[in-house]
Design a protein around this motif. Structure first.
Motif, PDB file in Angstrom:
ATOM      1  N   LEU A 298       4.928   6.128  -1.535  1.00  0.00           N
ATOM      2  CA  LEU A 298       6.085   6.068  -2.432  1.00  0.00           C
ATOM      3  C   LEU A 298       5.841   6.948  -3.661  1.00  0.00           C
ATOM      4  O   LEU A 298       6.680   7.779  -4.031  1.00  0.00           O
ATOM      5  CB  LEU A 298       6.366   4.612  -2.839  1.00  0.00           C
ATOM      6  CG  LEU A 298       7.651   4.391  -3.629  1.00  0.00           C
ATOM      7  CD1 LEU A 298       8.858   4.873  -2.822  1.00  0.00           C
ATOM      8  CD2 LEU A 298       7.822   2.903  -3.964  1.00  0.00           C
ATOM      9  N   GLY A 299       4.638   6.785  -4.273  1.00  0.00           N
ATOM     10  CA  GLY A 299       4.300   7.620  -5.431  1.00  0.00           C
ATOM     11  C   GLY A 299       4.296   9.090  -5.067  1.00  0.00           C
ATOM     12  O   GLY A 299       4.793   9.941  -5.813  1.00  0.00           O
TER      13      GLY A 299
ATOM     14  N   VAL B  57       4.190  -1.554  -9.094  1.00  0.00           N
ATOM     15  CA  VAL B  57       4.787  -0.482  -9.903  1.00  0.00           C
ATOM     16  C   VAL B  57       3.744   0.425 -10.548  1.00  0.00           C
ATOM     17  O   VAL B  57       3.823   1.652 -10.395  1.00  0.00           O
ATOM     18  CB  VAL B  57       5.762  -1.066 -10.959  1.00  0.00           C
ATOM     19  CG1 VAL B  57       6.384   0.056 -11.765  1.00  0.00           C
ATOM     20  CG2 VAL B  57       6.824  -1.899 -10.286  1.00  0.00           C
ATOM     21  N   PRO B  58       2.724  -0.122 -11.249  1.00  0.00           N
ATOM     22  CA  PRO B  58       1.744   0.811 -11.821  1.00  0.00           C
ATOM     23  C   PRO B  58       0.999   1.618 -10.763  1.00  0.00           C
ATOM     24  O   PRO B  58       0.667   2.795 -11.002  1.00  0.00           O
ATOM     25  CB  PRO B  58       0.776  -0.082 -12.603  1.00  0.00           C
ATOM     26  CG  PRO B  58       1.140  -1.465 -12.299  1.00  0.00           C
ATOM     27  CD  PRO B  58       2.484  -1.496 -11.675  1.00  0.00           C
ATOM     28  N   ALA B  59       0.770   1.031  -9.576  1.00  0.00           N
ATOM     29  CA  ALA B  59       0.072   1.777  -8.523  1.00  0.00           C
ATOM     30  C   ALA B  59       0.915   2.961  -8.061  1.00  0.00           C
ATOM     31  O   ALA B  59       0.412   4.088  -7.924  1.00  0.00           O
ATOM     32  CB  ALA B  59      -0.243   0.857  -7.344  1.00  0.00           C
ATOM     33  N   VAL B  60       2.198   2.716  -7.857  1.00  0.00           N
ATOM     34  CA  VAL B  60       3.100   3.795  -7.439  1.00  0.00           C
ATOM     35  C   VAL B  60       3.138   4.884  -8.508  1.00  0.00           C
ATOM     36  O   VAL B  60       3.026   6.085  -8.213  1.00  0.00           O
ATOM     37  CB  VAL B  60       4.518   3.244  -7.181  1.00  0.00           C
ATOM     38  CG1 VAL B  60       5.515   4.387  -6.998  1.00  0.00           C
ATOM     39  CG2 VAL B  60       4.529   2.330  -5.979  1.00  0.00           C
ATOM     40  N   LEU B  61       3.265   4.469  -9.765  1.00  0.00           N
ATOM     41  CA  LEU B  61       3.385   5.442 -10.847  1.00  0.00           C
ATOM     42  C   LEU B  61       2.100   6.245 -11.037  1.00  0.00           C
ATOM     43  O   LEU B  61       2.150   7.450 -11.310  1.00  0.00           O
ATOM     44  CB  LEU B  61       3.776   4.736 -12.147  1.00  0.00           C
ATOM     45  CG  LEU B  61       5.226   4.243 -12.188  1.00  0.00           C
ATOM     46  CD1 LEU B  61       5.515   3.536 -13.505  1.00  0.00           C
ATOM     47  CD2 LEU B  61       6.202   5.392 -11.988  1.00  0.00           C
ATOM     48  N   THR B  62       0.959   5.565 -10.891  1.00  0.00           N
ATOM     49  CA  THR B  62      -0.293   6.314 -11.031  1.00  0.00           C
ATOM     50  C   THR B  62      -0.420   7.346  -9.913  1.00  0.00           C
ATOM     51  O   THR B  62      -0.809   8.499 -10.149  1.00  0.00           O
ATOM     52  CB  THR B  62      -1.501   5.357 -11.012  1.00  0.00           C
ATOM     53  OG1 THR B  62      -1.225   4.252 -11.855  1.00  0.00           O
ATOM     54  CG2 THR B  62      -2.748   6.053 -11.505  1.00  0.00           C
TER      55      THR B  62
ATOM     56  N   PHE C 256      -3.802   9.039  -3.174  1.00  0.00           N
ATOM     57  CA  PHE C 256      -4.651   7.897  -2.801  1.00  0.00           C
ATOM     58  C   PHE C 256      -5.586   7.535  -3.945  1.00  0.00           C
ATOM     59  O   PHE C 256      -5.788   6.362  -4.253  1.00  0.00           O
ATOM     60  CB  PHE C 256      -5.468   8.221  -1.545  1.00  0.00           C
ATOM     61  CG  PHE C 256      -4.710   7.957  -0.278  1.00  0.00           C
ATOM     62  CD1 PHE C 256      -4.475   6.642   0.131  1.00  0.00           C
ATOM     63  CD2 PHE C 256      -4.211   8.990   0.486  1.00  0.00           C
ATOM     64  CE1 PHE C 256      -3.766   6.387   1.295  1.00  0.00           C
ATOM     65  CE2 PHE C 256      -3.509   8.736   1.652  1.00  0.00           C
ATOM     66  CZ  PHE C 256      -3.274   7.437   2.055  1.00  0.00           C
ATOM     67  N   VAL C 257      -6.139   8.538  -4.588  1.00  0.00           N
ATOM     68  CA  VAL C 257      -7.009   8.282  -5.740  1.00  0.00           C
ATOM     69  C   VAL C 257      -6.252   7.465  -6.777  1.00  0.00           C
ATOM     70  O   VAL C 257      -6.726   6.431  -7.274  1.00  0.00           O
ATOM     71  CB  VAL C 257      -7.505   9.611  -6.362  1.00  0.00           C
ATOM     72  CG1 VAL C 257      -8.303   9.349  -7.631  1.00  0.00           C
ATOM     73  CG2 VAL C 257      -8.326  10.403  -5.361  1.00  0.00           C
ATOM     74  N   GLY C 258      -5.022   7.899  -7.091  1.00  0.00           N
ATOM     75  CA  GLY C 258      -4.221   7.227  -8.114  1.00  0.00           C
ATOM     76  C   GLY C 258      -3.915   5.796  -7.766  1.00  0.00           C
ATOM     77  O   GLY C 258      -4.136   4.875  -8.585  1.00  0.00           O
ATOM     78  N   SER C 259      -3.435   5.547  -6.555  1.00  0.00           N
ATOM     79  CA  SER C 259      -3.019   4.191  -6.223  1.00  0.00           C
ATOM     80  C   SER C 259      -4.231   3.253  -6.171  1.00  0.00           C
ATOM     81  O   SER C 259      -4.154   2.111  -6.645  1.00  0.00           O
ATOM     82  CB  SER C 259      -2.252   4.171  -4.902  1.00  0.00           C
ATOM     83  OG  SER C 259      -3.050   4.717  -3.882  1.00  0.00           O
TER      84      SER C 259
END
Lengths: 272, 271
Positions: free
Chosen positions: A83-84, A137-142, A205-208
């Motif tokens: 999604l992100g 939400v923060p996982a998607v945004l990151t 992947f790193v971000g989430s």
């Protein structure tokens, strides 16, 4: 007159003899197996306990044993990442086109983007948590924030490197900026765009996972963090394996898309 | 300058009067200064000169890509204030778009030029036939479906000429289109250009470094000075048309090339 470069792949490969092993094709599988065997041997020889370095056999055992939570959390991570990433694709494309559109916008926005990209995204997670709470939400945004920069840069580069001669030819015919963008700029930036997707999906992947590790109650990042706090090291490694599998799958998908959509760019580099 | 007086300005398709063009603000380089040139309809003009003499600037002035700070450029009876769409351009770099087939590359100008872009979809077959006929005249029959990177450099340059001609421009501007080609291919393309000029109602301006090329192809050779560029001499080319590649071995031909060479050497020294 010179002859045409023939690019006939079928003609190039000679008919295969019957019992010939294609080592190149098999190499990825063999090397992966080799890695696991070395790892297994290293654990046996060194005698390290599985709370420090679990052997791959132990890790696969953990995957089977905890399959239900692993599957659930893998899906969650997959969902937040893609999604992100999709948001990053849309936004990156749009901002890339905007930046590549005019030199003034490029000059103004580029330093801001570089500065923004220099901020470690893990430092943004607490802010995202304040705004949106913990969880999806923060996982998607990151994932979005970390992966959109390469897309922007690549799309903008593709647009900024239009040959001046091409532009002159078209402008002399009365082409508007929009015509040049549609006929030349956008098609020409596509190889850069699809190339950047491979980098972007890995970063997503790193971000989430970062965000899930710091601020979530589900996802692989969270699962690994709680497994770690219980010294369930095989489960931590099981999470890593799942991430690697998802990462390879998505990378392969992006590479396939790239070849599919912009084959001309790869073939043209082969032409003499 | 006999060529100019004979023809008079009424016949001129392009007339450049006392033009100054400076790049990069008031302190920038003066590319051309006091440039005067008149080009008659159907004429084939070659522009030669030392490097950096503003030949490319001349191209951009005539096509309306640059507007001069001083003087006037008049093309087909109108002063140039924006890009004029009656020109076709071809450069040394063929700049074919690699994601389009050769045929689609040739059709590209029709997607841009006002007159054609709205008709293109409905009359596609007609335009495709026209493009294929054009490809045939330059010796690329049957190559329309190939991608540019499947063609050799010479063939790409032929396709490039087709792209410059597809919208039937009154004026064809060529900026060293054969510079990157080998000698034999170049001679072949000279003949292509010669035949195009003979068979079509088109005025051609060829900017080049190759003096033999300019004398072989043109009705008139214009010599420019070193920067800031201006016209120092104009020579009508006396050889009868149709010309054969053989004429390049005639003494008169070589004398003319040698004289031009001397003039350009002088123009360089004066700079």
């Amino acid at each position: 007159m010179s002859t045409v470069t023939e690019n006939n792949a079928v003609a190039a490969t000679p008919p295969k003899p019957a019992f010939r092993i294609n080592w190149i094709k098999l190499a990825p599988v063999l090397y992966t197996i080799g890695l696991f065997v070395l790892w297994e041997l290293a654990v046996i020889i060194s005698g390290l306990p599985h709370t420090v370095l679990p052997a791959p056999s132990r890790v696969f055992q953990a995957i089977v044993q905890y399959w239900s939570p692993i599957w659930k959390n893998s899906l969650q991570t997959f969902y937040t990442t893609t999604l992100g990433f999709l948001i990053a694709v849309v936004a990156g494309m749009a901002i890339g086109l905007l930046i590549g559109w005019s030199r003034a916008i490029y000059a103004g926005l580029y330093p801001i983007m570089v500065g923004f990209n220099a901020i470690p995204k893990v430092a943004l997670v607490p802010i995202l948590v304040i705004w949106f709470g913990i969880g999806t939400v923060p996982a998607v945004l990151t994932a979005f924030l970390i992966s959109f920069f390469p897309i922007v840069v690549n799309v903008a580069t593709g647009l900024a490197t239009i040959e001046p001669e091409t532009e002159d030819v078209l402008r002399a015919l009365g082409a508007k900026k929009m015509d040049i963008m549609l006929k030349v700029g956008i098609p020409r930036s596509m190889p850069y765009f699809f190339g950047s997707l491979k980098v972007a999906i890995t970063l997503a992947f790193v971000g989430s996972v970062i965000s899930e590790t710091v601020a979530s109650n589900n996802g692989l990042g969270n699962m690994m963090a709680s497994a770690q706090s219980q010294f369930n090291v095989p489960l931590v490694f099981a999470g890593l394996i799942m991430l690697a599998v998802e990462g390879i799958a998505m990378y392969a998908l992006m590479a396939w898309l790239e070849r599919r959509m912009t084959g001309w760019a790869h073939r043209s580099s082969m032409a003499a | 300058m006999p060529g100019r007086l004979e023809r008079g300005d009424a016949m001129a398709l392009v007339s450049i009067e006392n033009v100054d063009m400076r790049y990069g603000g008031p302190e920038g380089t003066l590319a051309v200064s006091g440039l005067d040139l008149s080009i008659a309809r159907r004429d084939f003009t070659a522009v030669v000169g030392p490097s950096g003499c503003g030949k490319s600037t001349l191209m951009k002035l005539v096509t309306g890509l640059h507007i001069p700070q001083k003087g006037a450029v008049v093309v087909a009876g109108h002063e140039v204030t924006k890009p004029v769409s009656i020109v076709g351009m071809a450069f040394q770099n063929p700049t074919m778009l690699p994601w389009r087939t050769t045929l689609d590359n040739v059709l590209l100008p029709l997607e841009i030029v006002e007159k054609h872009r709205h008709r293109l979809r409905k009359h596609k077959d007609e335009y495709v036939a026209q493009a294929e006929a054009l490809l045939e005249t330059v010796g690329l029959k049957g190559f329309g479906s190939k991608y540019p990177w499947q063609l050799s450099g010479g063939m790409q340059q032929r396709a490039n000429l087709c792209r410059a001609l597809i919208h039937e421009p009154e004026l064809l501007m060529l900026d060293e289109p054969f510079g990157a080609l080998d000698a034999f291919t170049r001679e072949e393309l000279w003949c292509v250009i010669r035949d195009l000029h003979a068979s079509r109602d088109v005025t051609i301006v060829l900017v080049t470094h190759d003096l033999r090329e300019s004398v072989f192809l043109a009705d008139r050779v214009v010599v420019m000075s070193a920067r800031p560029g201006r016209v120092v001499a104009e020579h009508p080319v006396p050889f009868e048309r149709p010309r054969d590649l053989e004429i390049m071995y005639r003494p008169e031909f070589n004398e003319m090339v040698q004289a031009l060479h001397g003039e350009i050497a002088n123009a360089r020294e004066l700079a």
